[in-house]
Design an enzyme around this catalytic site. Structure first.
Site, mmCIF file in Angstrom:
data_model
loop_
_atom_site.group_PDB
_atom_site.id
_atom_site.type_symbol
_atom_site.label_atom_id
_atom_site.label_comp_id
_atom_site.label_asym_id
_atom_site.label_seq_id
_atom_site.Cartn_x
_atom_site.Cartn_y
_atom_site.Cartn_z
ATOM 1 N N LYS A 41 0.458 -1.094 0.244
ATOM 2 C CA LYS A 41 -0.008 -0.452 0.134
ATOM 3 C C LYS A 41 1.040 1.095 0.086
ATOM 4 O O LYS A 41 1.788 1.173 0.393
ATOM 5 C CB LYS A 41 -1.125 -0.165 1.385
ATOM 6 C CG LYS A 41 -0.185 0.307 2.026
ATOM 7 C CD LYS A 41 -0.938 -0.622 4.257
ATOM 8 C CE LYS A 41 -0.588 -0.170 5.137
ATOM 9 N NZ LYS A 41 -0.854 -0.911 6.231
ATOM 10 N N TYR A 271 15.640 30.834 5.545
ATOM 11 C CA TYR A 271 14.844 31.045 6.591
ATOM 12 C C TYR A 271 14.974 31.862 7.449
ATOM 13 O O TYR A 271 14.987 31.875 8.574
ATOM 14 C CB TYR A 271 13.335 30.689 5.920
ATOM 15 C CG TYR A 271 13.066 31.100 4.489
ATOM 16 C CD1 TYR A 271 12.378 31.988 4.052
ATOM 17 C CD2 TYR A 271 13.041 29.489 3.466
ATOM 18 C CE1 TYR A 271 11.732 32.235 2.722
ATOM 19 C CE2 TYR A 271 12.642 29.427 2.452
ATOM 20 C CZ TYR A 271 12.046 31.279 1.784
ATOM 21 O OH TYR A 271 11.941 30.650 0.343
HETATM 22 C C1 LIG Z 1 -0.362 -1.683 6.888
HETATM 23 C C2 LIG Z 1 -1.251 -3.069 7.632
HETATM 24 C C3 LIG Z 1 -0.020 -3.862 7.503
HETATM 25 C C4 LIG Z 1 0.828 -4.333 7.630
HETATM 26 O O1 LIG Z 1 1.666 -3.412 8.490
HETATM 27 P P1 LIG Z 1 3.711 -3.926 8.478
HETATM 28 O O2 LIG Z 1 3.901 -3.011 9.977
HETATM 29 O O3 LIG Z 1 4.163 -2.228 7.649
HETATM 30 O O4 LIG Z 1 4.030 -4.891 8.900
HETATM 31 C C5 LIG Z 1 -0.995 -5.439 8.490
HETATM 32 N N1 LIG Z 1 -1.796 -5.312 8.115
HETATM 33 C C6 LIG Z 1 -3.354 -4.269 7.878
HETATM 34 C C7 LIG Z 1 -4.621 -4.303 8.425
HETATM 35 C C8 LIG Z 1 -2.452 -3.218 7.926
HETATM 36 O O5 LIG Z 1 -3.036 -2.027 7.522
#
Ligand SMILES: *Cc1c(COP(=O)(O)O)cnc(C)c1O
Length: 380
Positions: A41, A271
């Protein structure tokens, strides 16, 4: 290496061989009988979702996961054929997208199940769903203690296949919270038993994210959902002092010195004039800024590597530039390589180092590297 002639020389190198090595390292650690769902993702946590998905698929990952159907469609259009789960479910009007691209989806409410069932029925298809149980995260999911009517309703949907039952940990990375993680595991196991008693047995039972899979053996089920550790980001989401697989960083960020100047003592830089030179200084200007995802909160705080040595960010991080004090570094020249995240000779800066300076996690650093920074893929 500089693969960006004709472009601003600021880029993210993505080492796909390290991604593959992390995948195998984790597989060896958790045992080969447990399937890995590789989470890609958010553009693969900023690493390039399509390229990472394709490499993981070619290494043998049977499952990929994204947050939203839009991300899954991009993978399908790029030729990814393995199973894909939409972790965040889908939104009204996306039912046909799931069916057309053969995407499995999380379901966390009865209205969702009903609309997907109706769409699948109309298409004469069976849609694969994964039932999300809230065992203590408090985010999306059917509450673990309110399932009576849920199971009854789910059984009426003839065009849905309950392929998975899953939950998500709130604090698997925190050893102080082991008791709570244990409670979440117990609640999940009780839910699975309830489903089975009422005639629903799912093929996949999954609880664990990266820290769950590594730290809590009892949470591995028959599938684990791994993101962070595949990208080599373990330093901050895996607790210290536990047994863990060897991991290599996948992303490094590189740039070049655009300009060098000698600045007298007592002059202000950047800045809001937050830095005043305490001595005559050699200052390098580097073409990366907060629009690239280099956090502005690293003003007067961050470090970069030049000629194998650490150099301090001075003054405010601006949108497109940072300033670095290179007074103590020998033989510095315009166009010298600057490592923003990564290693050079003996020096190294991990995403975890930046995140601990900023009191966040490394995921936010890599996810935050913007689209303006081209990803250069190496390996394979
Ligand atoms: C993002 C996510 C994961 C993965 O988590 P990590 O800590 O990156 O391994 C697993 N399960 C769900 C439901 C997630 O949203």
């Amino acid at each position: 290496m500089n693969a960006t002639v004709g472009h601003r020389p600021t880029w993210a190198e993505i080492n796909l061989d390290n991604l593959a090595e992390n995948y195998w390292s984790v597989k060896r650690f958790i045992g080969n009988d447990i399937e890995v769902m590789a989470v890609v993702k958010a553009n693969g946590y900023g690493h390039g979702g399509i390229e990472c998905a394709k490499r993981l698929e070619s290494e043998g990952a049977n499952w990929l996961a994204v947050a939203i159907p839009e991300e899954a469609v991009q993978l399908r259009l790029a030729g990814v054929t393995c199973s894909i789960l939409c972790l965040g479910g889908f939104w009204s009007g996306q039912e046909m997208l799931l069916l057309r691209h053969d995407l499995a989806s999380v379901v966390y409410s009865i209205p969702m199940a009903r609309s997907l069932n109706a769409a699948a029925e109309a298409e004469k298809k069976i849609s694969r769903i994964h039932i999300k149980i809230d065992t203590g995260m408090g985010r999306v999911g059917f509450r673990w203690d309110e399932l009576d009517n849920v199971i009854k309703e789910l059984k009426t949907f003839r065009s849905l296949e309950i392929e998975g039952i899953m939950t998500h940990f709130a604090a698997a990375d925190d050893l102080q919270e082991n008791e709570f993680t244990g409670v979440q595991i117990d609640r999940f196991n009780a839910v699975v038993e309830t489903f089975e008693k009422s005639g629903i047995s799912a093929k996949f039972l999954d609880l664990a994210n990266s820290p769950g899979a590594i730290v809590h053996e009892r949470s591995r089920g028959n599938l684990v959902r791994l993101g962070g550790i595949l990208y080599g980001l373990g330093g901050d989401v895996l607790p210290d002092g536990i047994d863990k697989p060897e991991l290599k960083p996948v992303m490094s960020i590189h740039s070049q010195i655009a300009q060098l100047k000698v600045v007298p003592q007592g002059e202000s830089l950047g800045y809001s004039r937050t830095f005043i030179t305490k001595r005559e200084s050699v200052i390098a200007t580097i073409p990366i800024g907060y629009n690239d995802g280099y956090p502005r909160n690293l003003s007067n705080k961050g470090n970069v590597i030049i000629n194998g040595e650490l150099a301090r960010v001075v003054g405010r991080v601006s949108m497109d530039w940072i300033l670095v004090d290179v007074s103590d570094i020998k033989n510095v020249k315009v166009n010298d390589e600057v490592v923003i995240i990564g290693s050079q000779h003996e020096a190294s800066i991990l995403a975890e180092n930046l995140s601990s300076q900023l009191e966040t996690i490394s995921y936010e650093i890599t996810c935050g590297i913007s689209h303006r920074v081209p990803r250069v893929f190496v390996g394979n």
